[in-house]
Write a protein that holds these residues in place. Structure first.
Motif, PDB file in Angstrom:
ATOM      1  N   UNK A   1       0.832  -1.207   0.000  1.00  0.00           N
ATOM      2  CA  UNK A   1       0.000   0.000   0.000  1.00  0.00           C
ATOM      3  C   UNK A   1       0.866   1.257   0.000  1.00  0.00           C
ATOM      4  N   UNK A   2       1.997   1.205   0.700  1.00  0.00           N
ATOM      5  CA  UNK A   2       2.905   2.355   0.688  1.00  0.00           C
ATOM      6  C   UNK A   2       3.608   2.488  -0.654  1.00  0.00           C
ATOM      7  N   UNK A   3       3.870   1.370  -1.325  1.00  0.00           N
ATOM      8  CA  UNK A   3       4.415   1.416  -2.676  1.00  0.00           C
ATOM      9  C   UNK A   3       3.427   2.071  -3.627  1.00  0.00           C
ATOM     10  N   UNK A   4       2.152   1.716  -3.507  1.00  0.00           N
ATOM     11  CA  UNK A   4       1.129   2.307  -4.367  1.00  0.00           C
ATOM     12  C   UNK A   4       0.990   3.803  -4.101  1.00  0.00           C
ATOM     13  N   UNK A   5       1.171   4.196  -2.848  1.00  0.00           N
ATOM     14  CA  UNK A   5       1.134   5.623  -2.514  1.00  0.00           C
ATOM     15  C   UNK A   5       2.309   6.357  -3.152  1.00  0.00           C
ATOM     16  N   UNK A   6       3.483   5.763  -3.090  1.00  0.00           N
ATOM     17  CA  UNK A   6       4.694   6.406  -3.590  1.00  0.00           C
ATOM     18  C   UNK A   6       4.746   6.454  -5.116  1.00  0.00           C
ATOM     19  N   UNK A   7       4.323   5.384  -5.773  1.00  0.00           N
ATOM     20  CA  UNK A   7       4.525   5.285  -7.222  1.00  0.00           C
ATOM     21  C   UNK A   7       3.251   5.315  -8.061  1.00  0.00           C
ATOM     22  N   UNK A   8       2.115   4.928  -7.482  1.00  0.00           N
ATOM     23  CA  UNK A   8       0.893   4.831  -8.275  1.00  0.00           C
ATOM     24  C   UNK A   8      -0.113   5.930  -7.973  1.00  0.00           C
ATOM     25  N   UNK A   9       0.220   6.845  -7.064  1.00  0.00           N
ATOM     26  CA  UNK A   9      -0.668   7.970  -6.795  1.00  0.00           C
ATOM     27  C   UNK A   9      -1.817   7.665  -5.870  1.00  0.00           C
ATOM     28  N   UNK A  10      -1.759   6.562  -5.143  1.00  0.00           N
ATOM     29  CA  UNK A  10      -2.807   6.259  -4.171  1.00  0.00           C
ATOM     30  C   UNK A  10      -2.797   7.318  -3.067  1.00  0.00           C
ATOM     31  N   UNK A  11      -3.968   7.806  -2.632  1.00  0.00           N
ATOM     32  CA  UNK A  11      -3.999   8.845  -1.588  1.00  0.00           C
ATOM     33  C   UNK A  11      -3.314   8.385  -0.299  1.00  0.00           C
ATOM     34  N   UNK A  12      -2.667   9.318   0.369  1.00  0.00           N
ATOM     35  CA  UNK A  12      -1.999   9.025   1.630  1.00  0.00           C
ATOM     36  C   UNK A  12      -2.978   8.472   2.662  1.00  0.00           C
ATOM     37  N   UNK A  13      -4.223   8.917   2.588  1.00  0.00           N
ATOM     38  CA  UNK A  13      -5.219   8.496   3.567  1.00  0.00           C
ATOM     39  C   UNK A  13      -5.507   7.003   3.497  1.00  0.00           C
ATOM     40  N   UNK A  14      -5.249   6.364   2.347  1.00  0.00           N
ATOM     41  CA  UNK A  14      -5.527   4.933   2.205  1.00  0.00           C
ATOM     42  C   UNK A  14      -4.719   4.130   3.221  1.00  0.00           C
ATOM     43  N   UNK A  15      -3.409   4.326   3.215  1.00  0.00           N
ATOM     44  CA  UNK A  15      -2.585   3.568   4.160  1.00  0.00           C
ATOM     45  C   UNK A  15      -2.856   4.003   5.594  1.00  0.00           C
ATOM     46  N   UNK A  16      -3.085   5.298   5.806  1.00  0.00           N
ATOM     47  CA  UNK A  16      -3.322   5.775   7.172  1.00  0.00           C
ATOM     48  C   UNK A  16      -4.548   5.101   7.784  1.00  0.00           C
ATOM     49  N   UNK A  17      -5.612   4.914   6.984  1.00  0.00           N
ATOM     50  CA  UNK A  17      -6.807   4.235   7.485  1.00  0.00           C
ATOM     51  C   UNK A  17      -6.521   2.759   7.737  1.00  0.00           C
ATOM     52  N   UNK A  18      -5.766   2.146   6.826  1.00  0.00           N
ATOM     53  CA  UNK A  18      -5.372   0.750   7.008  1.00  0.00           C
ATOM     54  C   UNK A  18      -4.564   0.594   8.296  1.00  0.00           C
ATOM     55  N   UNK A  19      -3.601   1.498   8.499  1.00  0.00           N
ATOM     56  CA  UNK A  19      -2.746   1.426   9.690  1.00  0.00           C
ATOM     57  C   UNK A  19      -3.548   1.652  10.967  1.00  0.00           C
ATOM     58  N   UNK A  20      -4.545   2.521  10.894  1.00  0.00           N
ATOM     59  CA  UNK A  20      -5.381   2.758  12.071  1.00  0.00           C
ATOM     60  C   UNK A  20      -6.121   1.482  12.454  1.00  0.00           C
ATOM     61  N   UNK A  21      -6.657   0.788  11.452  1.00  0.00           N
ATOM     62  CA  UNK A  21      -7.333  -0.475  11.734  1.00  0.00           C
ATOM     63  C   UNK A  21      -6.372  -1.546  12.199  1.00  0.00           C
ATOM     64  N   UNK A  22      -5.169  -1.524  11.654  1.00  0.00           N
ATOM     65  CA  UNK A  22      -4.149  -2.506  12.025  1.00  0.00           C
ATOM     66  C   UNK A  22      -3.660  -2.289  13.453  1.00  0.00           C
ATOM     67  N   UNK A  23      -3.633  -1.025  13.862  1.00  0.00           N
ATOM     68  CA  UNK A  23      -3.181  -0.706  15.208  1.00  0.00           C
ATOM     69  C   UNK A  23      -1.748  -0.246  15.286  1.00  0.00           C
ATOM     70  N   UNK A  24      -1.111  -0.040  14.125  1.00  0.00           N
ATOM     71  CA  UNK A  24       0.274   0.441  14.104  1.00  0.00           C
ATOM     72  C   UNK A  24       0.560   1.030  12.730  1.00  0.00           C
ATOM     73  N   UNK A  25       1.188   2.189  12.706  1.00  0.00           N
ATOM     74  CA  UNK A  25       1.559   2.841  11.457  1.00  0.00           C
ATOM     75  C   UNK A  25       3.061   2.646  11.253  1.00  0.00           C
ATOM     76  N   UNK A  26       3.409   1.914  10.191  1.00  0.00           N
ATOM     77  CA  UNK A  26       4.813   1.583   9.929  1.00  0.00           C
ATOM     78  C   UNK A  26       5.405   2.435   8.815  1.00  0.00           C
ATOM     79  N   UNK A  27       4.733   3.536   8.487  1.00  0.00           N
ATOM     80  CA  UNK A  27       5.195   4.396   7.402  1.00  0.00           C
ATOM     81  C   UNK A  27       6.640   4.852   7.611  1.00  0.00           C
ATOM     82  N   UNK A  28       6.981   5.187   8.834  1.00  0.00           N
ATOM     83  CA  UNK A  28       8.321   5.703   9.127  1.00  0.00           C
ATOM     84  C   UNK A  28       9.235   4.651   9.756  1.00  0.00           C
ATOM     85  N   UNK A  29       8.846   3.388   9.631  1.00  0.00           N
ATOM     86  CA  UNK A  29       9.680   2.327  10.188  1.00  0.00           C
ATOM     87  C   UNK A  29      11.044   2.313   9.512  1.00  0.00           C
TER      88      UNK A  29
END
Length: 268
Positions: A148-176
């Protein structure tokens, strides 16, 4: 298993040495926006499993096996659909990602979907469904956050997509700190992969766009060459469908071999 919605298994078949799992039809709209929060919760449920819960599942060296596959594909297209000069640049980036990975700390292993791009998350009538568990294996959780972060970086997927996924997952690994080598490897693999496909107009355009990202720092957004953004399917080469009888696939027989989905159980 509570929290994890997967298609129900209807049958398992054997065709020669191929094992086929017949799944229920998932009534979904491929154009509908998935419930990313719900999808994140489902992936979290998968990651909470212990490998023994799924029996004998593959445990590949998650980074090195993908790196080896990308290198094999690169060798196959080098000097053909991918010019030698561009191949050298991509090879150097693969080597850099591999070296970067060795400097990262060892990460805890969990049960992975291992191919969790947006095309494998569908919004069904009863909520989001996780599809295509053929690659289930073990490895660090960050690998399932990468697509999902690859799609955000290269395919133009909105940033909110991963953020919502991470919220449901319980951890945001964007800056891991452990994420970047995995993202680089996935992007490089996507670039090499598109050079292996039949040269349709769409494929040729994506060969140019993706290769230029590495050779010329071109940040033009990429697009999918299959029906879904995450590139899960390749366009088929022109020509008649193969005659299965000539391939000696043999008769279809039912098999008692369980699939991963049967172990996981019916959808919640």
């Amino acid at each position: 298993m509570a929290g994890l919605a997967v298609p129900a298994v209807l049958d398992t078949l054997a065709v020669s040495d191929l094992h086929i799992t017949v799944l229920e039809w998932v009534d979904s709209d491929p154009c509908a926006t998935p419930d990313w929060f719900g999808a994140g919760r489902q992936v979290r449920a998968l990651h909470r499993l212990l490998p023994p819960d799924l029996g004998d599942i593959p445990a590949p060296l998650w980074f090195s096996s993908r790196l080896a596959k990308a290198r094999r594909r690169l060798a196959a297209v080098r000097g053909g659909s991918l010019a030698e000069a561009a191949a050298e640049v991509i090879e150097s980036h693969l080597n850099r990602a591999a070296a970067d990975q060795t400097r990262r700390p060892v990460q805890p292993s969990t049960v992975l979907h291992a191919d969790l791009h947006s095309g494998n998350l569908r919004q069904g009538s009863a909520g989001p469904r996780v599809l295509d568990l053929d690659s289930v294996s073990t490895g660090p959780a960050v690998w399932d956050h990468g697509p999902l972060l690859l799609e955000e970086r290269h395919f133009g997927t909105p940033r909110s997509t991963y953020d919502k996924f991470a919220e449901g997952y319980g951890a945001n690994l964007r800056d891991s700190w452990c994420l970047e080598p995995a993202l680089q490897l996935r992007a490089l693999a996507c670039t090499v992969w598109v050079h292996t496909l039949a040269p349709t107009v769409q494929v040729l355009e994506q060969r140019r766009t993706r290769t230029a990202y590495w050779t010329d720092a071109d940040t033009t957004p990429w697009s999918g060459v299959g029906q879904m953004t995450g590139d899960p399917s390749a366009p088929r080469a022109a020509g008649p469908a193969p005659d299965r009888s000539e391939r000696g696939l043999g008769a279809v027989e039912r098999t008692d071999r369980p699939s991963v989905l049967e172990v996981l159980g019916p959808p919640c």
